[in-house]
Design an enzyme around this catalytic site. Sequence first.
Site, PDB file in Angstrom:
ATOM      1  N   CYS A 293     -25.046   2.377 -35.371  1.00  0.00           N
ATOM      2  CA  CYS A 293     -23.941   3.348 -35.416  1.00  0.00           C
ATOM      3  C   CYS A 293     -23.731   3.899 -36.826  1.00  0.00           C
ATOM      4  CB  CYS A 293     -22.652   2.693 -34.931  1.00  0.00           C
ATOM      5  SG  CYS A 293     -22.250   1.187 -35.838  1.00  0.00           S
TER       6      CYS A 293
ATOM      7  N   HIS B  23     -18.059  -1.197 -36.463  1.00  0.00           N
ATOM      8  CA  HIS B  23     -18.570   0.032 -35.853  1.00  0.00           C
ATOM      9  C   HIS B  23     -18.251   1.203 -36.773  1.00  0.00           C
ATOM     10  CE1 HIS B  23     -20.097   2.564 -32.734  1.00  0.00           C
ATOM     11  NE2 HIS B  23     -18.943   3.110 -32.421  1.00  0.00           N
TER      12      HIS B  23
ATOM     13  N   GLN C 214     -26.953   6.040 -29.602  1.00  0.00           N
ATOM     14  CA  GLN C 214     -27.698   5.068 -30.416  1.00  0.00           C
ATOM     15  C   GLN C 214     -28.535   4.101 -29.580  1.00  0.00           C
ATOM     16  OE1 GLN C 214     -23.822   3.374 -31.886  1.00  0.00           O
ATOM     17  NE2 GLN C 214     -24.847   1.403 -31.581  1.00  0.00           N
TER      18      GLN C 214
END
Length: 312
Positions: A119, A260, A113
Amino acid sequence: YFVQLQSVYEAHFKSWMAQYNKMYDLEEYYLRLQIFTENKRRIDKHNEGNHSFTMGLNQFSDMTFGEFRKSFLLTEPQNCSATKGNYLSSNGPYPDSIDWRKKGNYVTHVKNQGPCGSCWTFSTTGCLESVTAIVKFNYTLSFTIQQLVDCAQNFNNHGCNGGLPSQAFEYIKYSKGLMTEQDYPYTAEEGDCQYKPELAAVSVKEVVNITAYDEMGMVDAVATHNPVSFAFEVTSDFMSYRDGVYSSTTCHSTTDKVNHAVLAVGYGQENGKPYWIVKNSWGTGWGIQGYFLIERGKNMCGLAACSSFPVV
């Protein structure tokens, strides 16, 4: 002795710089050396202890966790709207272990990324790539990540500042499709939406949300259907994860702390410790060739807080 120790760390730092092609001016050099030394000490101390996972140097080793969080994690608080859940579990029985990477060409390569908190888009496309390979094509196609970064804002997503896979699947469903990576390449920064519906390569019929905190529902989905997107809370030790089954005493298990998003591609157990096999989006130089294992069955770091997958 202290000076000797300093020069040992400096030697490690210099070889690390060479390995990762890092260049600094003098001021930055001493700042990064200091941060690197603190990270390396923490890694060494952890590895001397009795833990289920090991830590190691990687591309992030010259960053503080604060800097890392700002560049690579979700900075907007995620409220996991997908907590109601519409997943109907088959209630087993399940295989003891499953790994979709070994079942066929069902998981795309590990991607990177870069310094953008995107993400959630990698988790989304990774899941969609696997689902379409399993139910439609029998091979994988890489879908655009950038379209989600640029175009999915109306679904409570924030480009490089974060979003959630469940919300991204909703966007794909309502916008009637997602283009390929080739047609809409990734830039690691937010741009204007360039979506062309006539070039859509895949669409989503339904978004399946697994009830919040129902980790057995995730097991059921991964065992009987396909890989599953989920979000969890990354704390500072995870930045230096190398291998083994990750487990933390400092992270939270609630929906409001997840920062995340990743992709569960299977599960198993090691020395009696059950784990998930998870695809990350920090390149193949991080973790186990870009993957990690995380303890299963305890909602570790909130991993069962908001998991989802699409029906295509």
